[in-house]
Design an enzyme around this catalytic site. Sequence first.
Site, PDB file in Angstrom:
ATOM      1  N   ASP A  11      58.035  84.655  22.547  1.00 37.96           N
ATOM      2  CA  ASP A  11      57.073  85.753  22.705  1.00 37.96           C
ATOM      3  C   ASP A  11      56.143  85.763  21.503  1.00 37.96           C
ATOM      4  O   ASP A  11      56.447  85.176  20.462  1.00 37.96           O
ATOM      5  CB  ASP A  11      57.785  87.118  22.817  1.00 37.96           C
ATOM      6  CG  ASP A  11      56.795  88.277  23.006  1.00 37.96           C
ATOM      7  OD1 ASP A  11      55.888  88.150  23.852  1.00 37.96           O
ATOM      8  OD2 ASP A  11      56.902  89.293  22.297  1.00 37.96           O
ATOM      9  N   SER A  12      55.031  86.468  21.656  1.00 37.43           N
ATOM     10  CA  SER A  12      54.095  86.601  20.537  1.00 37.43           C
ATOM     11  C   SER A  12      54.702  87.409  19.390  1.00 37.43           C
ATOM     12  O   SER A  12      54.216  87.335  18.265  1.00 37.43           O
ATOM     13  CB  SER A  12      52.821  87.287  21.025  1.00 37.43           C
ATOM     14  OG  SER A  12      53.157  88.552  21.564  1.00 37.43           O
ATOM     15  N   CYS A  74      56.680  86.480  27.670  1.00 38.25           N
ATOM     16  CA  CYS A  74      55.419  87.115  27.289  1.00 38.25           C
ATOM     17  C   CYS A  74      54.489  87.004  28.488  1.00 38.25           C
ATOM     18  O   CYS A  74      54.225  85.899  28.978  1.00 38.25           O
ATOM     19  CB  CYS A  74      54.829  86.375  26.086  1.00 38.25           C
ATOM     20  SG  CYS A  74      53.183  86.938  25.617  1.00 38.25           S
ATOM     21  N   GLU A 159      54.867  96.841  17.472  1.00 36.79           N
ATOM     22  CA  GLU A 159      55.015  95.886  16.368  1.00 36.79           C
ATOM     23  C   GLU A 159      55.125  96.605  15.025  1.00 36.79           C
ATOM     24  O   GLU A 159      55.791  96.147  14.117  1.00 36.79           O
ATOM     25  CB  GLU A 159      53.819  94.905  16.330  1.00 36.79           C
ATOM     26  CG  GLU A 159      53.841  93.861  17.437  1.00 36.79           C
ATOM     27  CD  GLU A 159      54.905  92.768  17.246  1.00 36.79           C
ATOM     28  OE1 GLU A 159      55.073  92.304  16.106  1.00 36.79           O
ATOM     29  OE2 GLU A 159      55.560  92.389  18.232  1.00 36.79           O
ATOM     30  N   CYS A 193      54.307  93.979  30.220  1.00 42.06           N
ATOM     31  CA  CYS A 193      54.195  93.427  28.869  1.00 42.06           C
ATOM     32  C   CYS A 193      55.582  93.620  28.282  1.00 42.06           C
ATOM     33  O   CYS A 193      56.149  94.723  28.382  1.00 42.06           O
ATOM     34  CB  CYS A 193      53.154  94.185  28.050  1.00 42.06           C
ATOM     35  SG  CYS A 193      53.203  93.765  26.291  1.00 42.06           S
ATOM     36  N   HIS A 195      56.683  94.017  25.487  1.00 39.91           N
ATOM     37  CA  HIS A 195      56.829  95.015  24.421  1.00 39.91           C
ATOM     38  C   HIS A 195      57.091  96.419  24.984  1.00 39.91           C
ATOM     39  O   HIS A 195      57.659  97.269  24.314  1.00 39.91           O
ATOM     40  CB  HIS A 195      55.558  95.098  23.575  1.00 39.91           C
ATOM     41  CG  HIS A 195      55.408  93.996  22.570  1.00 39.91           C
ATOM     42  ND1 HIS A 195      55.203  92.683  22.913  1.00 39.91           N
ATOM     43  CD2 HIS A 195      55.424  94.017  21.210  1.00 39.91           C
ATOM     44  CE1 HIS A 195      55.084  91.952  21.815  1.00 39.91           C
ATOM     45  NE2 HIS A 195      55.221  92.740  20.764  1.00 39.91           N
TER      46      HIS A 195
HETATM   47  N1  DGL Z   1      54.604  90.821  24.787  1.00 38.37           N
HETATM   48  C1  DGL Z   1      53.451  90.210  25.297  1.00 38.37           C
HETATM   49  C2  DGL Z   1      53.300  90.382  26.784  1.00 38.37           C
HETATM   50  O1  DGL Z   1      54.293  90.461  27.487  1.00 38.37           O
HETATM   51  C3  DGL Z   1      52.110  90.385  24.628  1.00 38.37           C
HETATM   52  C4  DGL Z   1      51.937  91.158  23.410  1.00 38.37           C
HETATM   53  C5  DGL Z   1      50.710  90.725  22.642  1.00 38.37           C
HETATM   54  O2  DGL Z   1      50.894  89.803  21.849  1.00 38.37           O
HETATM   55  O3  DGL Z   1      49.627  91.269  22.859  1.00 38.37           O
HETATM   56  O4  DGL Z   1      52.199  90.401  27.285  1.00 38.37           O
END
Ligand code: DGL
Length: 274
Positions: A11-12, A74, A159, A193, A195
């Site tokens: 993931d990012s 992600c 984050e 997402c 997150h």
């Molecule tokens: N967690 C990521 C997603 O599912 C993206 C978060 C990001 O880096 O903007 O899209």
Amino acid sequence: MIKQGPIGIFDSGYGGLTVFKEIVQRLPQYDYVYLGDNARVPYGIRSFETVYRYTWECVQRLFELDCNLVVLACNTASAKALRTIQQNDLPLYDPSRRVLGVIRPTAEVIGKYTQTGKVGILATQGTVSSESYVIEINKFFPDVAVYQEACPLWVPLVENNEFHTPGAAYFIKKDLDSLFAKNPDIDCVVLACTHYPLLADIIRKFLPEGVRLISQGELVADSLADYLERHSDLRACCSLGDNRQFYTTGAVPEFDEKASLFLGSAVQSTQLLL
Ligand code: DGL
């Protein structure tokens, strides 16, 4: 003969840990490596080219760590990089490796969760503008209408561990109001997402009554279990054991502290310099 290796989860940043947790719970028999590109998060505001370049770079690092199977936990990377990696890069790099995403496993079951046939998608700007959810859901459920809302501030709130503040609640409510203004009959909302599940308690407070909130972790874990069941060749390439390694492109102490909080158990990561 291919060398066995751990399953890679990418993931990012920290968000993919919500998927990691469910996958490890569902398939505890395998070794795992998690990689968070915390140094370059967020991906959601970046161009197609940049998200693809960052993602492919990280996937190759996971291959170098012996992963034969990588899950892009992600949505933004799944929307913007997965197809190019699967179609262009893997055949040249090593056709026996596999990279899977999180959008298809969600899209192929979402019709089961809606009565009104109206589904809301909460995601990053990148995922929304790719239209990936609209396209994929339409393939499996042509009668389901998809309404999307980009929530650009939600990833930074997670984050930076700022999501329990009144400011966070304000922005979460604002984006939800905007989604339901598109169609008040939406009865199922996808946290598209990885997150966002960390914000689920706050989101629930502002959701209209009766609306279902769908997190992807379980759906992705079920889909991966099914995939491995059907692909014995790939299953044989996944090493069995209880190794859980964590890598971050960012700062180790910060990753360890936040990842431990998110996972509810101690995490000791290693820095991976790109
Ligand atoms: N967690 C990521 C997603 O599912 C993206 C978060 C990001 O880096 O903007 O899209």
